[in-house]
Design an enzyme around this catalytic site. Structure first.
Site, PDB file in Angstrom:
ATOM      1  N   LYS A  65     -11.523  -7.799   6.629  1.00 55.72           N
ATOM      2  CA  LYS A  65     -10.900  -6.889   7.581  1.00 55.72           C
ATOM      3  C   LYS A  65     -11.797  -5.698   7.836  1.00 55.72           C
ATOM      4  O   LYS A  65     -12.256  -5.112   6.852  1.00 55.72           O
ATOM      5  CB  LYS A  65      -9.564  -6.432   6.988  1.00 55.72           C
ATOM      6  CG  LYS A  65      -8.836  -5.396   7.791  1.00 55.72           C
ATOM      7  CD  LYS A  65      -7.603  -4.950   7.073  1.00 55.72           C
ATOM      8  CE  LYS A  65      -7.003  -3.813   7.859  1.00 55.72           C
ATOM      9  NZ  LYS A  65      -6.204  -2.940   7.095  1.00 55.72           N
ATOM     10  N   CYS A 124       0.861  -1.175   0.000  1.00 57.02           N
ATOM     11  CA  CYS A 124       0.000   0.000   0.000  1.00 57.02           C
ATOM     12  C   CYS A 124       0.897   1.225   0.000  1.00 57.02           C
ATOM     13  O   CYS A 124       2.103   1.115   0.211  1.00 57.02           O
ATOM     14  CB  CYS A 124      -0.915   0.021   1.218  1.00 57.02           C
ATOM     15  SG  CYS A 124      -2.365   1.086   0.941  1.00 57.02           S
ATOM     16  N   LYS A 146     -12.365  -5.133   2.579  1.00 59.55           N
ATOM     17  CA  LYS A 146     -11.787  -4.244   3.587  1.00 59.55           C
ATOM     18  C   LYS A 146     -12.695  -3.046   3.775  1.00 59.55           C
ATOM     19  O   LYS A 146     -12.956  -2.294   2.833  1.00 59.55           O
ATOM     20  CB  LYS A 146     -10.390  -3.801   3.149  1.00 59.55           C
ATOM     21  CG  LYS A 146      -9.750  -2.820   4.115  1.00 59.55           C
ATOM     22  CD  LYS A 146      -8.303  -2.543   3.766  1.00 59.55           C
ATOM     23  CE  LYS A 146      -7.734  -1.487   4.686  1.00 59.55           C
ATOM     24  NZ  LYS A 146      -6.339  -1.178   4.379  1.00 59.55           N
TER      25      LYS A 146
HETATM   26  C1  PBG Z   1      -2.845   0.119   5.004  1.00 66.02           C
HETATM   27  C2  PBG Z   1      -3.331  -0.748   6.115  1.00 66.02           C
HETATM   28  C3  PBG Z   1      -4.136  -0.398   7.204  1.00 66.02           C
HETATM   29  C4  PBG Z   1      -4.237  -1.534   7.997  1.00 66.02           C
HETATM   30  C5  PBG Z   1      -3.544  -2.546   7.350  1.00 66.02           C
HETATM   31  N1  PBG Z   1      -2.998  -2.046   6.179  1.00 66.02           N
HETATM   32  C6  PBG Z   1      -4.712   0.910   7.602  1.00 66.02           C
HETATM   33  C7  PBG Z   1      -5.734   1.552   6.796  1.00 66.02           C
HETATM   34  O1  PBG Z   1      -6.179   1.046   5.763  1.00 66.02           O
HETATM   35  O2  PBG Z   1      -6.083   2.655   7.189  1.00 66.02           O
HETATM   36  C8  PBG Z   1      -4.981  -1.625   9.311  1.00 66.02           C
HETATM   37  C9  PBG Z   1      -4.470  -2.640  10.260  1.00 66.02           C
HETATM   38  C10 PBG Z   1      -4.920  -2.491  11.675  1.00 66.02           C
HETATM   39  O3  PBG Z   1      -5.724  -1.619  12.048  1.00 66.02           O
HETATM   40  O4  PBG Z   1      -4.415  -3.285  12.483  1.00 66.02           O
HETATM   41  N2  PBG Z   1      -3.783   0.405   4.019  1.00 66.02           N
HETATM   42 ZN    ZN Z   2      -3.158   2.130   2.697  1.00 67.14          ZN
END
Ligand code: PBG
Ligand code: ZN
Length: 325
Positions: free
Chosen positions: A248, A120, A195
């Site tokens: 997630k 990401c 997600k």
């Molecule tokens: C990056 C990412 C995130 C998480 C995992 N990869 C944060 C988001 O999307 O804001 C969250 C993981 C967690 O809260 O433990 N995109």
């Molecule tokens: Zn991200």
């Protein structure tokens, strides 16, 4: 067969009987441990909202990777905190980026440990969004090019699995294509397929220093109210050749885990996210819940809902309990 002849309590009477009729088992093989690798030296700073979880420089990450492997946990997932952030998140796809250097260090020290990388841009962009900004929003197709470059550079550094978490359309196909073209057809893609735009990521964003500097992620992450859309997201990723699907967060989305497990045959991952971890830690600190019992109950609940694997900050604690330590 009814009471008083039939009595459900008969098979609950002793621990052995309960063991014999237990339907779901949490195993150390199911666990994936997240780690935050920070640029610099001799850094080990605890994330205030995530007791027991640290931003660490590479030498400490390597030590913890050894510990994780010794506990029998098969895999870690890496997040990076780079030295510099910029609008294009260039550290994310640089050969000398924080994650690329971390992968090489872990692979040199603990080669058998499976290294998964989060693909990401939000940890690397100065605006904190998961892609390139154009006209005030994340530009999907421009972002795909950078994500593909990031995944390729992780694979070149030695990553065993790449896990895109950005929620751009078409990213699984883009990653599969660049990996296959460059001799990495054996590297699986673990898709953060379903997600949601969730408040449960709050503590993670402190840990990864990735809070968006304007707006939020609702133009790319899913609306928590949607279920049917989750099937569509998963189906698209299966079409694009994902090797693992993920749901997630996990705790407030156990129904979705069950639904995806019933409809798709890929290995299913639950991400027990930062806010879920923090809530247990906070309540346990206040003496309001029994930490170990509520942790294990939460994790087994995710498995019962349909998860094959669980990404969890509790992985080391759970592995110790499972080993009877
Ligand atoms: C990056 C990412 C995130 C998480 C995992 N990869 C944060 C988001 O999307 O804001 C969250 C993981 C967690 O809260 O433990 N995109
Ligand atoms: Zn991200």
């Amino acid at each position: 067969m009814y009471f008083p002849k039939y009595r459900s309590r008969r098979t609950r009477r002793t621990e052995n009987l309960r063991r014999m009729v237990r339907e779901t088992h949490l195993r150390v093989d199911d666990l994936i441990y997240p780690m935050f690798s920070a640029f610099g030296e001799n850094i080990k700073s605890e994330i205030p909202s995530m007791p027991g979880i640290f931003q660490q420089s590479i030498e400490h990450i390597v030590e913890e990777a050894k510990e994780v492997y010794a506990l029998g946990i098969p895999a870690v997932i890496l997040f990076g905190i780079p030295e510099c952030k910029d609008p294009l998140g260039q550290d994310a796809y640089s050969d000398e980026g924080i994650i690329q250097r971390t992968i090489r260090a872990i692979k040199a020290a603990v080669p058998q440990l499976t290294v998964i990388t989060d693909v990401c841009l939000c940890e690397y962009t100065d605006h904190g969004h998961c892609g390139v900004i154009k006209d005030g929003d994340v530009d999907n197709d421009e972002t795909l090019r950078l994500l593909a470059a990031e995944a390729l550079s992780h694979a070149q550094a030695g990553a065993d699995i790449v896990a895109p978490s950005d929620m751009m359309d078409g990213r699984i196909a883009a990653l599969r294509e660049i990996l296959d073209e460059n001799g990495f057809s054996h590297i699986p893609v673990m898709s953060y397929a379903v997600k949601y735009a969730s408040a449960y990521y709050g503590p993670f964003r402190d840990a990864a220093e990735s809070t968006p500097q304007f707006g939020d992620r609702r133009s790319y992450q899913m609306d928590p109210a949607n279920r049917i859309e989750a099937f569509r997201e998963a189906a698209l990723d299966v079409e694009e050749c994902a090797d693992f699907l993920m749901v997630k967060p996990a705790l407030a989305y156990l129904d979705i885990l069950r639904d995806i497990k019933e409809r798709f045959d890929l290995p299913l991952v639950a991400y027990n996210v930062s806010g879920e971890y923090s809530m247990i830690k906070a309540a346990a600190r206040l003496g309001w819940v029994d930490h170990d019992r509520i942790m294990m109950e939460t994790l087994v609940g995710m498995k019962r809902a349909g998860a094959d694997l669980i990404i969890t900050y509790h992985a080391k604690e759970a592995a110790r309990l499972l080993a009877g330590q």
